[in-house]
Design an enzyme around this catalytic site. Sequence first.
Site, PDB file in Angstrom:
ATOM      1  CB  THR A 118     -58.668  42.046  28.549  1.00 15.39           C
ATOM      2  OG1 THR A 118     -59.005  42.672  27.317  1.00 15.39           O
ATOM      3  CG2 THR A 118     -59.810  41.167  29.009  1.00 15.39           C
ATOM      4  CE  LYS A 124     -61.775  41.847  25.782  1.00 13.06           C
ATOM      5  NZ  LYS A 124     -61.586  42.127  24.373  1.00 13.06           N
ATOM      6  CE  LYS A 158     -55.153  38.808  29.277  1.00 12.39           C
ATOM      7  NZ  LYS A 158     -55.740  40.026  28.831  1.00 12.39           N
TER       8      LYS A 158
END
Length: 290
Positions: free
Chosen positions: A98, A173, A241
């Site tokens: 990701t 995502k 993150k």
Amino acid sequence: MKMMKIGFIGTGVMGNAICLHLIQAGHQLYVYNRTKSKANNLISRGAIWCTTPQEVTEAVDLVFTMVGFPSDVEKVYFGKNGILSASVNKKYLVDMTTSKPQLAQKIAATGNKKGALVLDAPVSGGDLGAKNGTLTIMVGGSKDAYKELNPIFKDFGKQIHYFGLPGSGQNTKMANQIMIAGTMTGMTECLVYAQKAGLDLEAVLKTLGGGSAANWSLTNYGPRILKKDYTPGFFSKHFLKDLRIALETAEEMNINLPATAEAKKLYEILVDKKHLGDLGTQGLIKLWWK
Ligand code: NAP
């Protein structure tokens, strides 16, 4: 699909489980990870250890990467002895970390110039989805590569969808992580409230999981919290993150996401202030429970 020589860089929680499915499907794996011991179980099942991402890439037709942070992705693609130091003409390069949509675009642009077919293909479904081979895979980049690799994605994925230009897998995502920000904070505050009200928490999980509050976080992480199991699953440091990438990208698009920003603040307290980033995301409840 014919059996392929497949490279896999990043054999952590997710990568390791995906590698096991690829081995089971009959592919020859070439693996590299920063900490070699995390690939030992794969080596004992026939995977070949390589000492750099470049060495992996030279040996195979297709390279998957599934490392931690965008800085790790930069390093394995563009660093010394990285993937793009190898000859990549006609090879498939697929990043499942990701990571940032813009970085996916940079890898695609550089890889395409060298003749590679590049995809960004982050996943959702957690550690259990990886173990069970039921991941959701969100793909951006070369449509030809997507079509060619679809049978391989099916070795470890269930919902596989192509979204278009490079970076669009990562953007999908990010949309997923914005949703998860709501379910994780909602589940946490729901349990904090229910406990203070003196309710039977197991009964609360079971009851709410059957109504309109049902969601993946509640079903999968709620029971882990009641067992005081804070092992990752999905590291809190990785979720922070993702929230940062989503909010930075939203800012570039001139949109305001106040609920996601609030979730980011809570995970910043957990990860940066309390240094609990190695806990699973369900560890958020530790901001309330000792
Ligand atoms: P992880 O267990 O930390 O795995 C990442 C692996 O990449 C680690 O083994 C790490 O090495 C390795 N690595 C990092 N930098 C490297 C480098 N420069 N060269 C070689 N290897 C390197 O994390 P994970 O849970 O598998 O997650 C991986 C990615 O998938 C993250 O971006 C995460 O956000 C995403 N993701 C996770 C989940 C989940 O539920 N876990 C679900 C969907 C997506 P070390 O062993 O030395 O640390």
